[in-house]
Scaffold this motif. Structure first.
Motif, PDB file in Angstrom:
ATOM      1  N   SER A   1       5.295  20.042   8.071  1.00  0.00           N
ATOM      2  CA  SER A   1       5.388  19.260   9.307  1.00  0.00           C
ATOM      3  C   SER A   1       6.759  19.339   9.966  1.00  0.00           C
ATOM      4  CB  SER A   1       5.068  17.791   9.031  1.00  0.00           C
ATOM      5  OG  SER A   1       6.079  17.196   8.230  1.00  0.00           O
ATOM      6  N   GLY A   2       7.794  19.653   9.167  1.00  0.00           N
ATOM      7  CA  GLY A   2       9.151  19.643   9.701  1.00  0.00           C
ATOM      8  C   GLY A   2       9.773  18.258   9.753  1.00  0.00           C
ATOM      9  N   GLN A   3       9.064  17.240   9.267  1.00  0.00           N
ATOM     10  CA  GLN A   3       9.648  15.905   9.196  1.00  0.00           C
ATOM     11  C   GLN A   3      10.581  15.830   7.992  1.00  0.00           C
ATOM     12  OE1 GLN A   3       8.955  14.852  11.974  1.00  0.00           O
ATOM     13  NE2 GLN A   3       7.059  13.678  12.157  1.00  0.00           N
ATOM     14  N   THR A   4      11.565  14.963   8.073  1.00  0.00           N
ATOM     15  CA  THR A   4      12.551  14.813   7.002  1.00  0.00           C
ATOM     16  C   THR A   4      12.304  13.507   6.256  1.00  0.00           C
ATOM     17  OG1 THR A   4      14.181  16.011   8.335  1.00  0.00           O
ATOM     18  CG2 THR A   4      15.015  14.744   6.464  1.00  0.00           C
ATOM     19  N   ILE A   5      12.247  13.596   4.931  1.00  0.00           N
ATOM     20  CA  ILE A   5      11.965  12.429   4.111  1.00  0.00           C
ATOM     21  C   ILE A   5      13.075  12.252   3.081  1.00  0.00           C
ATOM     22  CG2 ILE A   5      10.332  11.334   2.524  1.00  0.00           C
ATOM     23  CD1 ILE A   5       8.113  12.987   3.815  1.00  0.00           C
ATOM     24  N   VAL A   6      13.602  11.031   3.002  1.00  0.00           N
ATOM     25  CA  VAL A   6      14.648  10.678   2.051  1.00  0.00           C
ATOM     26  C   VAL A   6      14.100   9.620   1.103  1.00  0.00           C
ATOM     27  CG1 VAL A   6      16.974   9.735   1.760  1.00  0.00           C
ATOM     28  CG2 VAL A   6      16.441  11.141   3.774  1.00  0.00           C
ATOM     29  N   LEU A   7      14.216   9.842  -0.190  1.00  0.00           N
ATOM     30  CA  LEU A   7      13.799   8.862  -1.185  1.00  0.00           C
ATOM     31  C   LEU A   7      15.030   8.336  -1.912  1.00  0.00           C
ATOM     32  CD1 LEU A   7      11.311  11.091  -1.064  1.00  0.00           C
ATOM     33  CD2 LEU A   7      10.417   9.649  -2.886  1.00  0.00           C
ATOM     34  N   THR A   8      15.264   7.024  -1.841  1.00  0.00           N
ATOM     35  CA  THR A   8      16.340   6.446  -2.629  1.00  0.00           C
ATOM     36  C   THR A   8      15.893   6.406  -4.089  1.00  0.00           C
ATOM     37  OG1 THR A   8      15.635   4.130  -2.407  1.00  0.00           O
ATOM     38  CG2 THR A   8      17.047   5.030  -0.662  1.00  0.00           C
TER      39      THR A   8
ATOM     40  N   ASP B   1       0.811  -1.226   0.000  1.00  0.00           N
ATOM     41  CA  ASP B   1       0.000   0.000   0.000  1.00  0.00           C
ATOM     42  C   ASP B   1       0.838   1.267   0.000  1.00  0.00           C
ATOM     43  OD1 ASP B   1      -2.323  -1.551   0.169  1.00  0.00           O
ATOM     44  OD2 ASP B   1      -2.184  -1.641   2.360  1.00  0.00           O
ATOM     45  N   ILE B   2       2.160   1.125  -0.031  1.00  0.00           N
ATOM     46  CA  ILE B   2       3.018   2.300   0.095  1.00  0.00           C
ATOM     47  C   ILE B   2       2.840   3.247  -1.089  1.00  0.00           C
ATOM     48  CG2 ILE B   2       5.419   3.109   0.162  1.00  0.00           C
ATOM     49  CD1 ILE B   2       6.106   0.511   1.650  1.00  0.00           C
ATOM     50  N   ASN B   3       2.428   4.451  -0.778  1.00  0.00           N
ATOM     51  CA  ASN B   3       2.425   5.581  -1.714  1.00  0.00           C
ATOM     52  C   ASN B   3       2.526   6.838  -0.862  1.00  0.00           C
ATOM     53  OD1 ASN B   3      -0.152   6.119  -0.683  1.00  0.00           O
ATOM     54  ND2 ASN B   3      -1.220   5.221  -2.437  1.00  0.00           N
ATOM     55  N   ALA B   4       2.454   8.005  -1.468  1.00  0.00           N
ATOM     56  CA  ALA B   4       2.659   9.237  -0.705  1.00  0.00           C
ATOM     57  C   ALA B   4       1.645   9.381   0.422  1.00  0.00           C
ATOM     58  CB  ALA B   4       2.597  10.440  -1.637  1.00  0.00           C
ATOM     59  N   ASP B   5       0.369   9.130   0.147  1.00  0.00           N
ATOM     60  CA  ASP B   5      -0.648   9.283   1.184  1.00  0.00           C
ATOM     61  C   ASP B   5      -0.399   8.334   2.346  1.00  0.00           C
ATOM     62  OD1 ASP B   5      -1.931  11.261  -0.225  1.00  0.00           O
ATOM     63  OD2 ASP B   5      -3.448   9.939  -1.090  1.00  0.00           O
ATOM     64  N   HIS B   6      -0.004   7.109   2.036  1.00  0.00           N
ATOM     65  CA  HIS B   6       0.278   6.114   3.074  1.00  0.00           C
ATOM     66  C   HIS B   6       1.474   6.558   3.915  1.00  0.00           C
ATOM     67  CE1 HIS B   6       0.516   2.046   4.826  1.00  0.00           C
ATOM     68  NE2 HIS B   6       1.826   2.179   4.696  1.00  0.00           N
ATOM     69  N   ILE B   7       2.532   6.995   3.255  1.00  0.00           N
ATOM     70  CA  ILE B   7       3.733   7.454   3.972  1.00  0.00           C
ATOM     71  C   ILE B   7       3.393   8.627   4.882  1.00  0.00           C
ATOM     72  CG2 ILE B   7       6.001   8.552   3.661  1.00  0.00           C
ATOM     73  CD1 ILE B   7       6.102   6.930   0.944  1.00  0.00           C
ATOM     74  N   ILE B   8       2.650   9.586   4.358  1.00  0.00           N
ATOM     75  CA  ILE B   8       2.289  10.770   5.143  1.00  0.00           C
ATOM     76  C   ILE B   8       1.473  10.392   6.366  1.00  0.00           C
ATOM     77  CG2 ILE B   8       0.871  12.869   5.093  1.00  0.00           C
ATOM     78  CD1 ILE B   8       1.812  13.180   2.136  1.00  0.00           C
ATOM     79  N   SER B   9       0.541   9.450   6.207  1.00  0.00           N
ATOM     80  CA  SER B   9      -0.304   9.055   7.341  1.00  0.00           C
ATOM     81  C   SER B   9       0.513   8.433   8.461  1.00  0.00           C
ATOM     82  CB  SER B   9      -1.398   8.084   6.876  1.00  0.00           C
ATOM     83  OG  SER B   9      -0.849   6.837   6.489  1.00  0.00           O
ATOM     84  N   ILE B  10       1.562   7.687   8.107  1.00  0.00           N
ATOM     85  CA  ILE B  10       2.408   7.046   9.116  1.00  0.00           C
ATOM     86  C   ILE B  10       3.339   8.061   9.768  1.00  0.00           C
ATOM     87  CG2 ILE B  10       4.180   5.300   9.538  1.00  0.00           C
ATOM     88  CD1 ILE B  10       1.445   4.106   8.878  1.00  0.00           C
ATOM     89  N   VAL B  11       3.993   8.882   8.952  1.00  0.00           N
ATOM     90  CA  VAL B  11       4.982   9.824   9.484  1.00  0.00           C
ATOM     91  C   VAL B  11       4.300  10.940  10.265  1.00  0.00           C
ATOM     92  CG1 VAL B  11       6.902  11.353   8.895  1.00  0.00           C
ATOM     93  CG2 VAL B  11       6.537   9.259   7.586  1.00  0.00           C
ATOM     94  N   ARG B  12       3.083  11.307   9.868  1.00  0.00           N
ATOM     95  CA  ARG B  12       2.355  12.342  10.606  1.00  0.00           C
ATOM     96  C   ARG B  12       2.110  11.916  12.050  1.00  0.00           C
ATOM     97  NH1 ARG B  12      -1.989  13.373   7.325  1.00  0.00           N
ATOM     98  NH2 ARG B  12      -1.151  15.358   6.542  1.00  0.00           N
ATOM     99  N   ALA B  13       1.947  10.616  12.280  1.00  0.00           N
ATOM    100  CA  ALA B  13       1.679  10.109  13.625  1.00  0.00           C
ATOM    101  C   ALA B  13       2.952   9.993  14.463  1.00  0.00           C
ATOM    102  CB  ALA B  13       0.997   8.751  13.536  1.00  0.00           C
ATOM    103  N   ALA B  14       4.109  10.149  13.838  1.00  0.00           N
ATOM    104  CA  ALA B  14       5.375  10.035  14.567  1.00  0.00           C
ATOM    105  C   ALA B  14       5.686  11.330  15.303  1.00  0.00           C
ATOM    106  CB  ALA B  14       6.505   9.708  13.594  1.00  0.00           C
ATOM    107  N   PRO B  15       6.516  11.257  16.337  1.00  0.00           N
ATOM    108  CA  PRO B  15       6.940  12.483  17.021  1.00  0.00           C
ATOM    109  C   PRO B  15       7.650  13.423  16.054  1.00  0.00           C
ATOM    110  CG  PRO B  15       7.518  10.533  18.305  1.00  0.00           C
ATOM    111  CD  PRO B  15       7.062  10.043  16.966  1.00  0.00           C
ATOM    112  N   SER B  16       7.753  14.695  16.435  1.00  0.00           N
ATOM    113  CA  SER B  16       8.413  15.668  15.578  1.00  0.00           C
ATOM    114  C   SER B  16       9.876  15.299  15.347  1.00  0.00           C
ATOM    115  CB  SER B  16       8.321  17.067  16.198  1.00  0.00           C
ATOM    116  OG  SER B  16       8.966  17.085  17.460  1.00  0.00           O
ATOM    117  N   ASN B  17      10.416  15.775  14.241  1.00  0.00           N
ATOM    118  CA  ASN B  17      11.805  15.528  13.862  1.00  0.00           C
ATOM    119  C   ASN B  17      12.079  14.058  13.568  1.00  0.00           C
ATOM    120  OD1 ASN B  17      14.338  16.474  13.164  1.00  0.00           O
ATOM    121  ND2 ASN B  17      15.183  16.219  15.217  1.00  0.00           N
ATOM    122  N   ALA B  18      11.085  13.380  13.006  1.00  0.00           N
ATOM    123  CA  ALA B  18      11.291  12.007  12.554  1.00  0.00           C
ATOM    124  C   ALA B  18      12.055  12.005  11.241  1.00  0.00           C
ATOM    125  CB  ALA B  18       9.953  11.299  12.382  1.00  0.00           C
TER     126      ALA B  18
END
Length: 237
Positions: free
Chosen positions: A182-189, A132-149
């Motif tokens: 959000s201030g979260q950091t995302i890296v895409l290989t 199910d991984i796509n942008a919406d899925h990634i955002i939903s998971i990372v949004r629930a993480a503490p800040s600076n994930a």
């Protein structure tokens, strides 16, 4: 002292040596280390720790970055992505690793090869290998993480392989907007086109990113390219 090959390749050589000569892995590692000019593998490993590429990359990132980490196959971009996540976790941050390429058991195996105990870091580490991984899925998971994930997605060109997913440009735009707000950091290989190696250049760049579908590469705030154990980090043009 410059190594003849990246650390991850030297480890592969040692594993092969241990199997073919039926010796303990520790003995094989020490033999490889001596070939590299070190008395033992522990000395060589200390060199790696002193010049930790994953930590150097993390030090160059700021909250809200969207980063492209590109390399040709076999140059360690996925392993480096996992090391980024582990380094983030070790510094007290939450790490998320999303992969459309690896199975869960493969991710766990790689974590152990990097010296991590998956059980000990489980509370701060999210591993997602779902289809199910796509942008919406990634955002939903990372949004629930503490800040600076820190989230690593492996890899860019697979995000829109399912026809039901939005196009690649739409997804990366969504990830850029989410990271910024959000201030979260995302890296895409990312894969690098094979023509790069044919041209004999020392390091790929944005023009070498393999794009089966259109994508505005200016969406990335930073780039990190990896080739033959060398790393180049810069702000995206």
């Amino acid at each position: 002292m410059k190594l003849s090959a990246p650390i991850f390749r030297l480890k592969r050589q040692a594993k092969l040596l241990a199997r073919t000569e039926r010796i303990q892995l520790a003995a094989a590692l020490d033999r490889i280390a001596r070939q590299e000019g070190y008395a033992a593998w522990s000395h060589l490993a200390h060199r790696q720790t002193a010049n930790d590429p994953a930590q150097n990359i993390l030090n160059a990132l700021t909250p809200g970055d969207l980063v492209l980490l590109g390399a040709r196959p076999g140059h360690g971009k996925t392993t480096l992505g996992l090391q980024l996540v582990l380094n983030a976790v070790s510094s007290g941050r939450t790490g998320c690793f999303f992969t459309l390429e690896m199975l869960n058991r493969d991710v766990l195996h790689t974590l152990r090869s990097l010296g991590a105990d998956p059980d000990r870091v489980a509370s701060s580490l999210v591993i997602d290998t779902s289809d199910d991984i796509n942008a919406d899925h990634i955002i939903s998971i990372v949004r629930a993480a503490p800040s600076n994930a820190l989230a690593v997605v492996d890899y860019l060109q697979l995000l829109d392989q399912k026809r039901s997913n939005p196009d690649l440009d739409t997804q990366v735009s969504a990830l850029r907007n989410f990271a910024r707000t959000s201030g979260q950091t995302i890296v895409l290989t990312s894969q690098i086109d094979r023509i790069f190696e044919a041209e004999g250049r020392s390091m790929p760049g944005l023009s070498d990113v393999r794009l089966p579908n259109p994508l505005d590469l200016s969406l990335f705030t930073k780039t990190c390219f990896l080739h033959e154990g060398e790393i180049e980090i810069s702000k995206a043009a």
